[in-house]
Design a protein around this motif. Structure first.
Motif, PDB file in Angstrom:
ATOM      1  N   VAL A 130     -10.235  12.020 -11.210  1.00 17.77           N
ATOM      2  CA  VAL A 130     -10.397  11.127 -10.064  1.00 17.77           C
ATOM      3  C   VAL A 130     -11.879  10.791  -9.959  1.00 17.77           C
ATOM      4  CG1 VAL A 130     -10.538  13.106  -8.485  1.00 17.77           C
ATOM      5  CG2 VAL A 130     -10.054  10.829  -7.576  1.00 17.77           C
ATOM      6  N   ARG A 131     -12.179   9.533  -9.700  1.00 16.99           N
ATOM      7  CA  ARG A 131     -13.589   9.130  -9.660  1.00 16.99           C
ATOM      8  C   ARG A 131     -13.791   7.956  -8.704  1.00 16.99           C
ATOM      9  NH1 ARG A 131     -11.466   6.641 -14.214  1.00 16.99           N
ATOM     10  NH2 ARG A 131     -12.074   4.455 -14.546  1.00 16.99           N
ATOM     11  N   HIS A 132     -15.024   7.856  -8.225  1.00 20.55           N
ATOM     12  CA  HIS A 132     -15.425   6.688  -7.438  1.00 20.55           C
ATOM     13  C   HIS A 132     -15.576   5.522  -8.398  1.00 20.55           C
ATOM     14  CE1 HIS A 132     -18.778   4.311  -5.312  1.00 20.55           C
ATOM     15  NE2 HIS A 132     -17.616   3.976  -4.790  1.00 20.55           N
ATOM     16  N   ASP A 133     -14.915   4.412  -8.096  1.00 18.30           N
ATOM     17  CA  ASP A 133     -14.857   3.299  -9.051  1.00 18.30           C
ATOM     18  C   ASP A 133     -14.620   2.007  -8.269  1.00 18.30           C
ATOM     19  OD1 ASP A 133     -14.563   1.740 -11.336  1.00 18.30           O
ATOM     20  OD2 ASP A 133     -12.478   2.343 -11.670  1.00 18.30           O
ATOM     21  N   LEU A 134     -15.688   1.363  -7.833  1.00  9.72           N
ATOM     22  CA  LEU A 134     -15.557   0.138  -7.036  1.00  9.72           C
ATOM     23  C   LEU A 134     -15.103  -1.009  -7.922  1.00  9.72           C
ATOM     24  CD1 LEU A 134     -15.912  -1.255  -4.308  1.00  9.72           C
ATOM     25  CD2 LEU A 134     -18.290  -1.725  -4.931  1.00  9.72           C
ATOM     26  N   THR A 155     -10.739  -2.014  -4.494  1.00 11.24           N
ATOM     27  CA  THR A 155     -10.371  -0.608  -4.595  1.00 11.24           C
ATOM     28  C   THR A 155     -11.655   0.153  -4.912  1.00 11.24           C
ATOM     29  OG1 THR A 155      -9.895  -0.694  -6.985  1.00 11.24           O
ATOM     30  CG2 THR A 155      -8.071  -1.176  -5.474  1.00 11.24           C
ATOM     31  N   SER A 156     -11.689   1.434  -4.576  1.00 10.48           N
ATOM     32  CA  SER A 156     -12.922   2.197  -4.778  1.00 10.48           C
ATOM     33  C   SER A 156     -12.694   3.577  -5.380  1.00 10.48           C
ATOM     34  CB  SER A 156     -13.678   2.347  -3.448  1.00 10.48           C
ATOM     35  OG  SER A 156     -12.838   2.909  -2.462  1.00 10.48           O
ATOM     36  N   ILE A 157     -11.437   3.924  -5.642  1.00  9.53           N
ATOM     37  CA  ILE A 157     -11.107   5.210  -6.258  1.00  9.53           C
ATOM     38  C   ILE A 157     -10.116   4.965  -7.386  1.00  9.53           C
ATOM     39  CG2 ILE A 157     -10.004   7.464  -5.913  1.00  9.53           C
ATOM     40  CD1 ILE A 157     -10.930   7.385  -3.033  1.00  9.53           C
ATOM     41  N   THR A 158     -10.345   5.610  -8.522  1.00 11.69           N
ATOM     42  CA  THR A 158      -9.398   5.556  -9.625  1.00 11.69           C
ATOM     43  C   THR A 158      -8.868   6.958  -9.895  1.00 11.69           C
ATOM     44  OG1 THR A 158     -10.386   3.626 -10.700  1.00 11.69           O
ATOM     45  CG2 THR A 158      -9.112   5.110 -12.095  1.00 11.69           C
ATOM     46  N   VAL A 159      -7.545   7.098  -9.878  1.00 12.76           N
ATOM     47  CA  VAL A 159      -6.879   8.370 -10.148  1.00 12.76           C
ATOM     48  C   VAL A 159      -6.092   8.216 -11.448  1.00 12.76           C
ATOM     49  CG1 VAL A 159      -5.270  10.113  -9.284  1.00 12.76           C
ATOM     50  CG2 VAL A 159      -6.656   8.786  -7.664  1.00 12.76           C
ATOM     51  N   THR A 160      -6.401   9.050 -12.430  1.00 11.53           N
ATOM     52  CA  THR A 160      -5.700   9.046 -13.708  1.00 11.53           C
ATOM     53  C   THR A 160      -4.782  10.259 -13.774  1.00 11.53           C
ATOM     54  OG1 THR A 160      -7.610   7.983 -14.755  1.00 11.53           O
ATOM     55  CG2 THR A 160      -5.976   8.970 -16.218  1.00 11.53           C
ATOM     56  N   LEU A 161      -3.548  10.057 -14.206  1.00 11.84           N
ATOM     57  CA  LEU A 161      -2.542  11.113 -14.197  1.00 11.84           C
ATOM     58  C   LEU A 161      -2.205  11.609 -15.602  1.00 11.84           C
ATOM     59  CD1 LEU A 161      -0.094   9.484 -11.617  1.00 11.84           C
ATOM     60  CD2 LEU A 161      -2.112  10.887 -11.170  1.00 11.84           C
ATOM     61  N   VAL A 180      -3.778   5.012 -10.814  1.00 15.13           N
ATOM     62  CA  VAL A 180      -3.705   4.479  -9.452  1.00 15.13           C
ATOM     63  C   VAL A 180      -5.114   4.104  -9.001  1.00 15.13           C
ATOM     64  CG1 VAL A 180      -3.118   4.952  -7.047  1.00 15.13           C
ATOM     65  CG2 VAL A 180      -1.704   5.902  -8.893  1.00 15.13           C
ATOM     66  N   HIS A 181      -5.261   2.856  -8.602  1.00 13.03           N
ATOM     67  CA  HIS A 181      -6.517   2.383  -8.009  1.00 13.03           C
ATOM     68  C   HIS A 181      -6.262   2.194  -6.519  1.00 13.03           C
ATOM     69  CE1 HIS A 181      -8.182   1.692 -11.986  1.00 13.03           C
ATOM     70  NE2 HIS A 181      -7.161   0.898 -12.297  1.00 13.03           N
ATOM     71  N   CYS A 182      -7.058   2.829  -5.686  1.00  7.62           N
ATOM     72  CA  CYS A 182      -6.883   2.688  -4.239  1.00  7.62           C
ATOM     73  C   CYS A 182      -8.258   2.613  -3.575  1.00  7.62           C
ATOM     74  CB  CYS A 182      -6.062   3.839  -3.665  1.00  7.62           C
ATOM     75  SG  CYS A 182      -6.776   5.479  -3.929  1.00  7.62           S
ATOM     76  N   HIS A 183      -8.247   2.408  -2.266  1.00  3.13           N
ATOM     77  CA  HIS A 183      -9.509   2.251  -1.542  1.00  3.13           C
ATOM     78  C   HIS A 183      -9.653   3.329  -0.482  1.00  3.13           C
ATOM     79  CE1 HIS A 183     -13.002   0.409   0.219  1.00  3.13           C
ATOM     80  NE2 HIS A 183     -12.419   0.387   1.407  1.00  3.13           N
ATOM     81  N   ALA A 184     -10.880   3.706  -0.193  1.00  2.31           N
ATOM     82  CA  ALA A 184     -11.182   4.629   0.897  1.00  2.31           C
ATOM     83  C   ALA A 184     -12.446   4.154   1.590  1.00  2.31           C
ATOM     84  CB  ALA A 184     -11.365   6.050   0.376  1.00  2.31           C
ATOM     85  N   ASP A 185     -12.531   4.386   2.889  1.00  6.52           N
ATOM     86  CA  ASP A 185     -13.730   4.008   3.633  1.00  6.52           C
ATOM     87  C   ASP A 185     -14.949   4.770   3.122  1.00  6.52           C
ATOM     88  OD1 ASP A 185     -12.221   2.312   5.234  1.00  6.52           O
ATOM     89  OD2 ASP A 185     -11.864   3.847   6.761  1.00  6.52           O
ATOM     90  N   ASP A 186     -14.745   6.025   2.741  1.00 10.10           N
ATOM     91  CA  ASP A 186     -15.819   6.869   2.206  1.00 10.10           C
ATOM     92  C   ASP A 186     -15.331   7.457   0.885  1.00 10.10           C
ATOM     93  OD1 ASP A 186     -17.868   8.596   1.643  1.00 10.10           O
ATOM     94  OD2 ASP A 186     -17.867   9.601   3.587  1.00 10.10           O
ATOM     95  N   PRO A 187     -15.377   6.669  -0.183  1.00 12.12           N
ATOM     96  CA  PRO A 187     -14.758   7.096  -1.444  1.00 12.12           C
ATOM     97  C   PRO A 187     -15.364   8.349  -2.052  1.00 12.12           C
ATOM     98  CG  PRO A 187     -16.067   5.106  -1.758  1.00 12.12           C
ATOM     99  CD  PRO A 187     -15.957   5.320  -0.289  1.00 12.12           C
ATOM    100  N   ARG A 188     -16.664   8.529  -1.963  1.00 10.28           N
ATOM    101  CA  ARG A 188     -17.280   9.712  -2.577  1.00 10.28           C
ATOM    102  C   ARG A 188     -16.806  10.997  -1.902  1.00 10.28           C
ATOM    103  NH1 ARG A 188     -21.232   5.748  -3.319  1.00 10.28           N
ATOM    104  NH2 ARG A 188     -21.980   5.618  -5.478  1.00 10.28           N
ATOM    105  N   THR A 189     -16.718  10.977  -0.578  1.00 11.16           N
ATOM    106  CA  THR A 189     -16.215  12.149   0.142  1.00 11.16           C
ATOM    107  C   THR A 189     -14.752  12.398  -0.203  1.00 11.16           C
ATOM    108  OG1 THR A 189     -17.760  11.803   1.964  1.00 11.16           O
ATOM    109  CG2 THR A 189     -15.810  13.129   2.423  1.00 11.16           C
ATOM    110  N   ALA A 190     -13.972  11.322  -0.329  1.00  9.17           N
ATOM    111  CA  ALA A 190     -12.563  11.453  -0.679  1.00  9.17           C
ATOM    112  C   ALA A 190     -12.402  12.048  -2.072  1.00  9.17           C
ATOM    113  CB  ALA A 190     -11.886  10.085  -0.614  1.00  9.17           C
ATOM    114  N   VAL A 191     -13.176  11.557  -3.025  1.00 11.12           N
ATOM    115  CA  VAL A 191     -13.111  12.083  -4.393  1.00 11.12           C
ATOM    116  C   VAL A 191     -13.466  13.567  -4.412  1.00 11.12           C
ATOM    117  CG1 VAL A 191     -14.238  12.005  -6.652  1.00 11.12           C
ATOM    118  CG2 VAL A 191     -13.495   9.882  -5.554  1.00 11.12           C
TER     119      VAL A 191
END
Length: 202
Positions: A130-134, A155-161, A180-191
């Protein structure tokens, strides 16, 4: 399309309507949906807030204007008033669903959500990285095995499965995805929150 398929779609649409309507109540009482004790809620609605509020303002002005224009035609006035008011409430409800139904990290899974439309549960042991990826995806292009959960065109987060998960669309269509590419208000904290709970981190 068969009668059975039409009925199934109507039920799914009704369930979707129920979810965003319920979200208005959750929003008014400042509560969230599906976030348990020890879970981490990952908000994503902030990027679309200005657009949604702008739409509410526009439709509210339109409601008043059309109401004056059709004042002399009671039946048409009533029909358009109901439709216009429903549109205003719908936009508010869709935004409320995004606010009250955040992504959730915890309980052995990552829930990737998009308001009342999408609720994808990904077991943490299937997450390879999982990584921050705008990114700013092209809405006219799609890629097999990839899910784009776009908010405000980004989108700002990329999740590879490590293996596929099944995504069920609003109309019941099932597809397999491994990215999965998704967005978060604070992507770095989410990652960081997701990485902390991955099996490899333990």
């Amino acid at each position: 399309m068969s009668i059975g398929e039409l009925i199934a779609r109507a039920r799914r649409l009704a369930a979707h309507e129920g979810r965003w309507m319920a979200s208005l109540g959750l929003w008014a009482t400042r509560r969230g949906h599906g976030v348990g004790a020890g879970d981490t809620a990952v908000g994503y609605a902030r990027a679309q807030a200005s657009t949604m509020y702008g739409m509410v303002f526009f439709f509210s002005i339109e409601t008043v204007g059309v109401s004056f224009m059709l004042a002399a035609y009671p039946v048409a006035h009533l029909v358009m008033l109901i439709l216009d008011l429903y549109t205003v409430v719908l936009v508010l409800g869709l935004h409320a669903a995004a606010v009250t139904r955040p992504h959730v990290v915890g309980q052995g899974e990552l829930r990737v959500r998009r308001g009342a439309r999408l609720d994808l549960r990904i077991p943490l042991d299937r997450i390879e990285s999982v990584r921050h990826d705008l990114r700013f995806p092209d809405a006219n292009k799609s890629e097999d095995g990839v899910l784009e959960v776009v908010i405000a065109s980004q989108t700002s987060i990329t999740v590879t499965l490590t293996e596929s998960v099944t995504v069920v669309s609003l109309w019941g269509r099932r597809t397999q995805v491994r990215t999965v590419h998704c967005h978060a208000d604070d992507p770095r904290t989410a990652v960081a929150a997701i990485r902390q709970l991955l099996p490899a981190a333990g």
